[in-house]
Design a protein around this motif. Structure first.
Motif, PDB file in Angstrom:
ATOM      1  N   ALA A 137       0.807  -1.223   0.000  1.00 21.46           N
ATOM      2  CA  ALA A 137       0.000   0.000   0.000  1.00 21.46           C
ATOM      3  C   ALA A 137       0.841   1.275   0.000  1.00 21.46           C
ATOM      4  N   LEU A 138       1.889   1.325   0.822  1.00 28.07           N
ATOM      5  CA  LEU A 138       2.725   2.527   0.855  1.00 28.07           C
ATOM      6  C   LEU A 138       3.426   2.745  -0.483  1.00 28.07           C
ATOM      7  N   ALA A 141       0.877   3.982  -3.014  1.00 28.40           N
ATOM      8  CA  ALA A 141       0.519   5.385  -2.781  1.00 28.40           C
ATOM      9  C   ALA A 141       1.595   6.310  -3.335  1.00 28.40           C
ATOM     10  N   GLU A 142       2.847   5.964  -3.103  1.00 26.29           N
ATOM     11  CA  GLU A 142       3.949   6.786  -3.597  1.00 26.29           C
ATOM     12  C   GLU A 142       3.966   6.807  -5.122  1.00 26.29           C
ATOM     13  N   THR A 145       0.999   9.006  -6.539  1.00 29.40           N
ATOM     14  CA  THR A 145       1.235  10.446  -6.447  1.00 29.40           C
ATOM     15  C   THR A 145       2.343  10.885  -7.401  1.00 29.40           C
ATOM     16  N   GLY A 189      -6.522   6.141   6.655  1.00 28.40           N
ATOM     17  CA  GLY A 189      -6.064   5.864   5.295  1.00 28.40           C
ATOM     18  C   GLY A 189      -5.590   7.125   4.597  1.00 28.40           C
ATOM     19  N   ASP A 190      -6.363   8.221   4.752  1.00 29.85           N
ATOM     20  CA  ASP A 190      -5.959   9.497   4.149  1.00 29.85           C
ATOM     21  C   ASP A 190      -4.647   9.991   4.744  1.00 29.85           C
ATOM     22  N   PHE A 193      -1.775   7.982   3.313  1.00 25.07           N
ATOM     23  CA  PHE A 193      -1.547   8.398   1.930  1.00 25.07           C
ATOM     24  C   PHE A 193      -0.769   9.714   1.897  1.00 25.07           C
ATOM     25  N   ALA A 196       2.856   9.074   2.743  1.00 25.19           N
ATOM     26  CA  ALA A 196       3.581   8.519   1.600  1.00 25.19           C
ATOM     27  C   ALA A 196       3.958   9.636   0.624  1.00 25.19           C
ATOM     28  N   ASN A 197       3.059  10.592   0.460  1.00 26.82           N
ATOM     29  CA  ASN A 197       3.331  11.739  -0.419  1.00 26.82           C
ATOM     30  C   ASN A 197       4.440  12.617   0.175  1.00 26.82           C
TER      31      ASN A 197
END
Length: 402
Positions: A137-138, A141-142, A145, A189-190, A193, A196-197
């Protein structure tokens, strides 16, 4: 693989499998390759690459049986893709540097995504289309983005993303206070995310950073467990205040690099050396079991007295690791560090001290270690090789004088 999947005389288990039933093995094998690389274990890497190589062969065999494609098509496809994406190597275009080559690679990938969408009848492909859903997941997410940033959908700088993280954290607190579990789930979750950004903006691999944090937590908690053993108390009975005190000890030590020194072992180090050996998390041996191998306090004392044959790593007068040799036999006898001190380079320094003494008298040194242990990979990484099997569970490694 064709023989294994043959209905006549094949393997019943292999015949039962389909794409869905073995896909998790493909992911698992890729992680095991990554693990071998991180441990620097070239023997394991060779084996794990073989296990990973089996996966495309397996999938291609099932696809061939269904009339879709075969392994030759797979190999042709990746060969053609590599040629197409490297016109500066296989064509007439030139690339002055790595950045130019990377830019051309990305441009070609955009064209490929459009062509793939056209084949599927999709007239408006998304730049996010080929970001795999099954990525961690990480990492996903990266990647999402990063893709969005290519068309300008991005925060202007690190400070802006930091503010977004703080905003998301406040929303988590608000959702938690409301007692709405679904909202808390969504807001966390947000928050993840956004983090990760934030990592991407800082030039940090979020997945790798979290993996390193997991390792650091494990190492520090091992120290907490060691301190409990020293004080004769079970961790579950120690209480939070005491456990937190132990934790703060190792945190403080981590912030003071260079405090650990290597010196020749002395007879009064024997008890500490035994403590280190019986505290290792891999291949744990009790005092009784060690005695069965002829390893006793008396035998260790004898080795220490026949210096230079043993060295200890000392942190604030505490022995946290040791190495020993049998100088007459040209053998590295042992090298261990406490679990809480792993990953700090102490093992390498202890082995170096032992090697210096061995190579002062011998052209070639040797050691024995468990075939599938982390230690085997550690020694290979330090240049020990010429591997031979001892008894199916142990191997012998050699190293020549530099």
């Amino acid at each position: 693989m064709a023989a294994l999947r043959n209905p006549v005389g094949g393997c019943p288990w292999d015949l039962e499998q389909d794409f869905s039933s073995i896909r998790h093995y493909t992911i698992e094998e890729a992680y095991e390759v990554s693990d071998a690389i991180e441990r620097g274990d070239m023997g394991d890497l060779r084996e794990e690459l073989g296990d990973l190589l089996l996966q495309p062969i397996y999938h291609a065999q099932m696809a061939q049986e269904a009339g879709h494609f075969d392994i030759g098509d797979v190999i042709y496809g990746i060969t053609e893709k590599l040629i197409r994406r490297h016109p500066h190597v296989f064509g007439e275009q030139a690339a002055r540097d790595a950045e130019m080559a990377k830019g051309r690679w990305e441009a070609i990938k955009v064209e490929e995504r459009a062509a793939k969408a056209a084949r599927k009848g999709e007239t408006t492909p998304s730049i996010l289309d080929d970001v795999p859903n099954v990525l961690p997941a990480l990492a996903r997410a990266e990647k999402l983005t990063k893709r969005a940033a290519k068309v300008g959908f991005d925060w202007p700088d690190f400070a802006a993303v930091k503010a977004k993280v703080e905003e998301e954290l406040a929303e988590v607190a608000e959702a938690q206070a409301s007692g709405n579990q679904a909202a808390t789930h969504e807001e966390i979750g947000d928050l993840l995310f956004a983090i990760a950004n934030l990592a991407r903006k800082a030039g940090v691999d979020a997945e790798g950073a979290l993996r390193d944090a997991n390792f650091k937590f494990t190492r520090r908690f091992h120290y907490v467990e060691e301190r409990c053993r020293e004080d004769g108390i079970e961790p579950k009975d120690a209480g939070l205040e005491r456990l937190d005190g132990y934790w703060n000890e190792i945190r403080a030590a981590d912030k003071q690099p260079g405090t650990v020194s290597i010196r020749s072992a002395e007879p009064n180090d024997v008890g500490s050396i035994f403590h280190v050996r019986t505290s290792v998390t891999e291949n744990v041996l009790t005092v009784t079991q060690l005695a069965g191998f002829g390893i006793t306090k008396a035998s260790i004392t004898e080795m220490i007295l026949s210096a230079p044959c043993a060295w200890v790593a000392v942190d604030a007068e505490k022995v946290v690791g040791f190495s020993m040799i049998d100088v007459d036999e040209a053998s590295l006898f042992a090298a261990f560090v406490l679990p809480s001190y792993e990953g700090k380079g102490l093992g390498r320094k202890l082995v170096q001290a032992a090697e210096d003494a061995l190579f002062a008298r011998h052209q070639v040194a040797w050691l024995k270690t468990g075939k599938t242990t982390r230690a085997a990979g550690f020694y290979r990484h330090l240049g020990w090789g010429n591997e031979t099997d001892v008894d199916g569970t142990e191997i012998r490694l050699e190293k020549s004088r530099p």
